[in-house]
Motif scaffolding. Structure first.
Motif, PDB file in Angstrom:
ATOM      1  N   ILE A   1      37.949 -48.457  90.651  1.00  0.00           N
ATOM      2  CA  ILE A   1      37.974 -47.630  91.851  1.00  0.00           C
ATOM      3  C   ILE A   1      36.875 -46.578  91.740  1.00  0.00           C
ATOM      4  O   ILE A   1      36.459 -46.201  90.645  1.00  0.00           O
ATOM      5  CB  ILE A   1      39.347 -46.955  92.062  1.00  0.00           C
ATOM      6  CG1 ILE A   1      39.689 -46.040  90.871  1.00  0.00           C
ATOM      7  CG2 ILE A   1      40.425 -47.996  92.248  1.00  0.00           C
ATOM      8  CD1 ILE A   1      41.034 -45.324  91.044  1.00  0.00           C
TER       9      ILE A   1
ATOM     10  N   HIS B   1      46.646 -51.130  87.207  1.00  0.00           N
ATOM     11  CA  HIS B   1      46.059 -52.163  88.062  1.00  0.00           C
ATOM     12  C   HIS B   1      47.125 -52.959  88.814  1.00  0.00           C
ATOM     13  O   HIS B   1      46.972 -53.245  90.012  1.00  0.00           O
ATOM     14  CB  HIS B   1      45.185 -53.101  87.218  1.00  0.00           C
ATOM     15  CG  HIS B   1      43.936 -52.460  86.720  1.00  0.00           C
ATOM     16  ND1 HIS B   1      42.676 -52.812  87.173  1.00  0.00           N
ATOM     17  CD2 HIS B   1      43.737 -51.460  85.817  1.00  0.00           C
ATOM     18  CE1 HIS B   1      41.761 -52.077  86.571  1.00  0.00           C
ATOM     19  NE2 HIS B   1      42.382 -51.247  85.741  1.00  0.00           N
TER      20      HIS B   1
ATOM     21  N   TYR C   1      48.518 -50.845  91.623  1.00  0.00           N
ATOM     22  CA  TYR C   1      47.531 -50.748  92.711  1.00  0.00           C
ATOM     23  C   TYR C   1      47.537 -52.022  93.542  1.00  0.00           C
ATOM     24  O   TYR C   1      47.534 -51.983  94.779  1.00  0.00           O
ATOM     25  CB  TYR C   1      46.135 -50.517  92.127  1.00  0.00           C
ATOM     26  CG  TYR C   1      45.657 -49.086  92.174  1.00  0.00           C
ATOM     27  CD1 TYR C   1      44.529 -48.721  92.881  1.00  0.00           C
ATOM     28  CD2 TYR C   1      46.339 -48.089  91.474  1.00  0.00           C
ATOM     29  CE1 TYR C   1      44.069 -47.411  92.913  1.00  0.00           C
ATOM     30  CE2 TYR C   1      45.889 -46.773  91.491  1.00  0.00           C
ATOM     31  CZ  TYR C   1      44.758 -46.441  92.212  1.00  0.00           C
ATOM     32  OH  TYR C   1      44.314 -45.139  92.241  1.00  0.00           O
ATOM     33  N   ASP C   2      47.533 -53.159  92.845  1.00  0.00           N
ATOM     34  CA  ASP C   2      47.518 -54.443  93.551  1.00  0.00           C
ATOM     35  C   ASP C   2      48.734 -54.573  94.470  1.00  0.00           C
ATOM     36  O   ASP C   2      48.635 -55.078  95.589  1.00  0.00           O
ATOM     37  CB  ASP C   2      47.505 -55.598  92.543  1.00  0.00           C
ATOM     38  CG  ASP C   2      46.218 -55.651  91.725  1.00  0.00           C
ATOM     39  OD1 ASP C   2      45.294 -54.862  92.022  1.00  0.00           O
ATOM     40  OD2 ASP C   2      46.141 -56.470  90.801  1.00  0.00           O
TER      41      ASP C   2
ATOM     42  N   ALA D   1      37.554 -55.143  94.070  1.00  0.00           N
ATOM     43  CA  ALA D   1      38.602 -56.112  93.762  1.00  0.00           C
ATOM     44  C   ALA D   1      38.015 -57.506  93.618  1.00  0.00           C
ATOM     45  O   ALA D   1      37.268 -57.978  94.488  1.00  0.00           O
ATOM     46  CB  ALA D   1      39.668 -56.110  94.861  1.00  0.00           C
TER      47      ALA D   1
ATOM     48  N   ILE E   1      37.854 -49.363  96.509  1.00  0.00           N
ATOM     49  CA  ILE E   1      38.445 -50.257  95.514  1.00  0.00           C
ATOM     50  C   ILE E   1      37.551 -51.479  95.372  1.00  0.00           C
ATOM     51  O   ILE E   1      37.257 -52.158  96.360  1.00  0.00           O
ATOM     52  CB  ILE E   1      39.857 -50.732  95.936  1.00  0.00           C
ATOM     53  CG1 ILE E   1      40.716 -49.559  96.425  1.00  0.00           C
ATOM     54  CG2 ILE E   1      40.518 -51.500  94.794  1.00  0.00           C
ATOM     55  CD1 ILE E   1      41.103 -48.562  95.396  1.00  0.00           C
TER      56      ILE E   1
ATOM     57  N   LEU F   1      47.182 -56.760  97.473  1.00  0.00           N
ATOM     58  CA  LEU F   1      45.995 -57.549  97.141  1.00  0.00           C
ATOM     59  C   LEU F   1      46.302 -59.021  96.879  1.00  0.00           C
ATOM     60  O   LEU F   1      45.455 -59.886  97.145  1.00  0.00           O
ATOM     61  CB  LEU F   1      45.277 -56.942  95.934  1.00  0.00           C
ATOM     62  CG  LEU F   1      44.680 -55.535  96.133  1.00  0.00           C
ATOM     63  CD1 LEU F   1      43.812 -55.159  94.940  1.00  0.00           C
ATOM     64  CD2 LEU F   1      43.876 -55.465  97.418  1.00  0.00           C
TER      65      LEU F   1
ATOM     66  N   SER G   1      42.608 -55.784  91.550  1.00  0.00           N
ATOM     67  CA  SER G   1      41.734 -54.623  91.386  1.00  0.00           C
ATOM     68  C   SER G   1      40.925 -54.682  90.107  1.00  0.00           C
ATOM     69  O   SER G   1      41.405 -55.118  89.059  1.00  0.00           O
ATOM     70  CB  SER G   1      42.566 -53.333  91.414  1.00  0.00           C
ATOM     71  OG  SER G   1      43.594 -53.377  90.442  1.00  0.00           O
TER      72      SER G   1
END
Length: 210
Positions: free
Chosen positions: A179, A160, A163-164, A79, A77, A169, A176
């Motif tokens: 990827i 996104h 994912y965060d 970021a 990832i 994150l 993010s």
């Protein structure tokens, strides 16, 4: 392979084999990305290696059906940092002193220039800038992988925000960017044998003459 052979060999893998990359290979690729070009050398991003299959399974639900997130050998990832400011420059100055063995006073003018350049950006512009730097590092990793004949597939088609959240994150001051799935192509991936589709050199490259 020379660089052109490597880039012709590379493609966005659709299906990965079960074979795993060894730790040294992965670390070599990550180190290549670490050495990437970056605006002012500030590197306002992190690279996260997702080894947990449980976490990858959770991410799969937010990956628009791209099962390679789960099946690849290693998922990386990229970021971007969410807080950009004077501390971003100060961090670089500390590293500059360590790397070159000279006092920060030697680059005082440059430091002030960097801080003013960042201060002149809106929060949204700072964030866009940080993501742009992460993309540069992404390109470096993909090229390094191709020269080592390691397969890859970069992706920005994922949720996104989800994912965060899954990766926590926000607590790390990150969000993010992109990827990358790494590994080896499956023998069943027919995309590997298809001709590469790219526009001709003359259509992409424009020469501005005096």
């Amino acid at each position: 392979m020379n660089i052109h052979q490597a880039l012709d060999w590379r493609y966005a893998v659709r299906e990965f084999s079960p074979e795993k990359l060894d730790t040294r290979t992965v670390e070599t690729l990550l180190d290549a990305a670490r050495k990437s070009a970056s605006s002012y050398g500030l590197q306002p991003y992190k690279l996260l290696v997702v080894e947990s299959r449980a976490v990858r399974q959770a991410l799969l639900a937010h990956s628009f059906g791209q099962k390679k997130v789960l099946d690849c050998s290693h998922l990386i990832i990229f970021a971007a940092q969410t807080e950009i400011g004077d501390h971003t420059v100060d961090r670089y100055v500390d590293q500059f002193e360590k790397a070159r063995g000279v006092p920060a006073s030697d680059i005082a003018g440059y430091v002030e220039h960097m801080k003013q350049a960042l201060a002149g950006k809106t929060p949204a512009e700072k964030q866009a800038w940080a993501h742009q730097q992460a993309y540069i590092a992404l390109g470096t990793l993909l090229t390094a992988a191709a020269t080592m004949q390691i397969d890859s597939c970069p992706m920005t088609g994922f949720d996104h925000k989800a994912y965060d959240e899954v990766l926590g994150l926000a607590k790390l001051g990150l969000e993010s960017t992109a990827i990358v799935a790494l590994g080896y192509r499956s023998v069943w991936d027919t995309a590997a044998r298809l001709p590469k589709v790219r526009f001709d050199y003359e259509e992409i490259v424009l020469t501005i003459q005096g």
